[in-house]
Scaffold this motif. Structure first.
Motif, mmCIF file in Angstrom:
data_model
loop_
_atom_site.group_PDB
_atom_site.id
_atom_site.type_symbol
_atom_site.label_atom_id
_atom_site.label_comp_id
_atom_site.label_asym_id
_atom_site.label_seq_id
_atom_site.Cartn_x
_atom_site.Cartn_y
_atom_site.Cartn_z
ATOM 1 N N SER A 1 0.832 -1.200 0.000
ATOM 2 C CA SER A 1 0.000 0.000 0.000
ATOM 3 C C SER A 1 0.870 1.254 0.000
ATOM 4 C CB SER A 1 -0.917 0.016 1.225
ATOM 5 O OG SER A 1 -1.758 -1.103 1.252
ATOM 6 N N TRP B 1 3.700 1.702 -1.442
ATOM 7 C CA TRP B 1 4.230 1.999 -2.780
ATOM 8 C C TRP B 1 3.240 2.841 -3.580
ATOM 9 C CZ3 TRP B 1 9.007 1.840 -4.313
ATOM 10 C CH2 TRP B 1 9.907 0.938 -3.734
ATOM 11 N N TYR B 2 1.959 2.508 -3.482
ATOM 12 C CA TYR B 2 0.954 3.286 -4.214
ATOM 13 C C TYR B 2 0.874 4.720 -3.677
ATOM 14 C CZ TYR B 2 -0.669 -1.052 -6.351
ATOM 15 O OH TYR B 2 -0.748 -2.220 -7.067
ATOM 16 N N PHE C 1 4.559 -1.178 -9.993
ATOM 17 C CA PHE C 1 3.162 -1.002 -9.609
ATOM 18 C C PHE C 1 2.437 -0.169 -10.657
ATOM 19 C CE2 PHE C 1 5.743 -1.727 -5.922
ATOM 20 C CZ PHE C 1 5.032 -2.705 -5.235
ATOM 21 N N PRO D 1 -3.474 4.382 -8.002
ATOM 22 C CA PRO D 1 -3.119 5.728 -7.519
ATOM 23 C C PRO D 1 -3.808 6.841 -8.295
ATOM 24 C CG PRO D 1 -1.231 4.649 -8.552
ATOM 25 C CD PRO D 1 -2.278 3.600 -8.375
ATOM 26 N N ALA E 1 -7.856 5.363 -1.482
ATOM 27 C CA ALA E 1 -7.557 4.102 -2.161
ATOM 28 C C ALA E 1 -8.429 2.974 -1.626
ATOM 29 C CB ALA E 1 -6.082 3.754 -1.992
ATOM 30 N N TYR F 1 -4.768 -2.061 -2.286
ATOM 31 C CA TYR F 1 -4.117 -2.899 -3.284
ATOM 32 C C TYR F 1 -4.991 -2.851 -4.541
ATOM 33 C CZ TYR F 1 -0.435 -5.293 -0.567
ATOM 34 O OH TYR F 1 0.706 -5.596 0.142
ATOM 35 N N ALA F 2 -4.447 -3.236 -5.686
ATOM 36 C CA ALA F 2 -5.186 -3.141 -6.948
ATOM 37 C C ALA F 2 -5.882 -4.443 -7.329
ATOM 38 C CB ALA F 2 -4.235 -2.709 -8.073
#
Length: 383
Positions: free
Chosen positions: A58, A60-61, A88, A93, A110, A158-159
Motif C-alpha cells: 500500500s 508503494w501506491y 506497480f 493511484p 484508495a 491494493y489493486a
C-alpha cells in the motif's frame, strides 16, 4: 441464506448483501488482528484502521501519488536495479488521486476505490457466471470467494479488486459479443495489475477454440481476434512507457525481478522456490505435485461448465503464473484472479460441502491476516 424475503429482493441487492456480509466479516478479522499487532515499520502497535491499511505494498501506491515514477532507476553498488515504483501499475493511484478533493488521506481514498471495485466485481461476476451455474449457486460463490483466505486484500489499498473487476467486465462483455465495449476494460486491466499477458493468452486461446469449433460467425471471430490484439498491445504499453521515461528497455522487467534478486528466467523460479520451501531433495516432488493439481483442476468438467471465457481465463492465468511468477508467499494473494473457480465449486457441491468450504476459507483468512498481513509468526510471510 435464501429465505423467502431474501429471494424477493432485486438480484443486485441480494448480491450486494452477500458481498457486504463477507466484507464486513473480513474487516472484523482485520481489526481484531490489529489488536495483537506489534510495532512495525509502518505503524505503532495496535494500529488504527488507516494505519493498518498502509501496510506492505500500500505504501508503494501512496509513494507514487506523492513522488510519481522515477525517471532514473535506483541501482545498487553492483549496478543491479533496486526495488522501485515501476513495478506497480498506475490505475489505483490515479483513481485515488481523483478523490483527493474529499480531503481524505491517500489510504482512505484508495480503500474507497478498492471497496467500490470489489462490490462492482461481485455484481459483474454474478451477472457473468450466474447464467452458467444458477442464481443460488452464484450467491454461494460470492460468499465463498469474498470469505476466502486472502479476500481481505480486496478492501485494502491494493489493486486486486480493480484488476478482478476489469477482467470480469472484459470477459463478460466479450462473451456477449460486445467486443468494442469490452475494449476499455481490457486496456484498464493491463494498467491496474500485470494482467495484460494472461488476458491476451486467454482471449487468444478463446479465439483458437472458436475457430476450431466454428460456432461463431467469421465477423465475430475477427472481432475477438482484434480484441486479443488490443490486449497484447496493452500488455506491452506499461513496459514501453517505463522504457520511454527511464531510457532503459528493461526498466519494467528489471524492476519486477529486483524483488526476487535475479533475472527474468521463465519456469526456473518454481524449481528453486520449491527447494526453498521443502528442501532440495523434495523440491522436485513438490513441483510435480503442484503441476498435477493444476492440470486436474483446470481440466475439471465443473470449471469448463462456467463457460469458455472463464475457463480459458483460469487456464491462461495459471500458465502465466507457472511461467513467469516467482512463487513466494505472495502466491496465495495472486491466486485471487482465479475467482471463477468459486463458481465452479458452488455449482457442483452440496450445501453442506459449501458450508464447509466457507468455514475453511474463514479459518484460512484468520491465519492469513495474522501470519501474513500482521506478521504475527516466527516465519517471515509476505502478502
Amino acid at each position: 441464506m435464501l429465505s423467502r424475503g431474501f429471494r424477493q429482493l432485486p438480484r443486485s441487492a441480494a448480491v450486494l448483501m452477500v458481498w457486504a456480509a463477507a466484507t464486513l466479516l473480513s474487516l472484523l478479522v482485520l481489526r481484531l488482528g490489529a489488536q495483537d499487532t506489534g510495532q512495525t515499520v509502518w505503524a505503532p502497535a495496535r494500529p488504527t484502521w488507516m494505519e493498518h491499511a498502509s501496510f506492505w505494498d500500500s505504501g508503494w501506491y501512496e509513494r507514487i501519488v506523492r513522488e510519481g515514477y522515477p525517471t532514473q532507476l535506483p541501482t545498487g553498488t553492483d549496478g543491479t536495479v533496486q526495488q522501485n515504483a515501476w513495478a506497480f501499475m498506475p490505475l489505483l493511484p490515479l483513481l485515488a488521486s481523483a478523490l483527493s478533493w474529499t480531503g481524505w488521506s491517500f489510504y482512505a481514498c484508495a480503500t474507497a476505490v478498492s471497496l467500490a471495485a470489489s462490490a462492482g466485481a461481485a455484481l459483474v461476476m454474478d451477472r457473468w457466471l450466474a447464467p452458467h451455474v444458477g442464481k443460488r449457486a452464484s450467491l454461494w460463490a460470492v460468499a465463498l470467494f469474498w470469505c476466502s483466505p486472502c479476500a481481505v486484500v480486496l478492501q485494502l489499498p491494493y489493486a486486486e479488486s480493480l484488476g478482478l473487476l476489469l477482467v470480469a467486465v472484459a470477459l463478460w462483455l466479450a462473451e456477449r459479443g460486445r467486443f468494442l465495449a469490452a475494449t476499455p476494460a481490457v486496456i484498464g486491466a493491463a494498467f491496474a495489475r500485470p494482467l495484460g499477458v494472461p488476458l491476451t493468452a486467454a482471449l487468444g486461446l478463446w479465439w483458437l477454440w472458436e475457430v476450431a469449433r466454428s460456432r461463431r460467425g467469421r465477423r465475430e471471430r475477427l472481432r475477438l481476434l482484434g480484441l486479443t490484439a488490443v490486449a497484447a498491445a496493452s500488455a506491452l504499453a506499461w513496459p514501453a512507457i517505463a522504457w520511454a521515461v527511464t531510457g532503459r528497455a528493461d526498466a519494467y522487467t528489471a524492476t519486477e525481478t529486483s524483488w526476487r534478486g535475479g533475472e527474468l528466467t521463465p519456469l526456473l523460479p518454481w524449481l528453486t522456490r520449491s527447494q526453498w520451501w521443502v528442501g532440495g531433495h523434495l523440491g522436485w516432488l513438490l513441483l510435480i505435485g503442484v503441476a498435477v493439481l493444476a492440470v486436474l483442476a483446470l481440466s475439471a468438467p465443473a470449471l469448463r461448465q462456467v463457460g469458455e471465457p472463464a475457463w480459458l481465463w483460469c487456464v491462461a492465468y495459471t500458465l502465466y503464473l507457472l511461467v513467469f511468477f516467482d512463487p513466494t508467499t505472495s502466491v496465495f494473494r495472486l491466486l485471487l484472479p482465479l475467482a471463477p473457480v468459486a463458481w465452479a465449486l458452488a455449482a457442483h457441491t452440496p450445501p453442506r460441502v459449501r458450508a464447509a468450504l466457507l468455514a475453511v476459507g474463514l479459518v484460512g483468512q484468520v491465519f492469513w491476516v495474522s501470519w501474513v498481513w500482521d506478521g504475527y509468526s516466527a516465519v517471515t510471510w509476505v502478502p
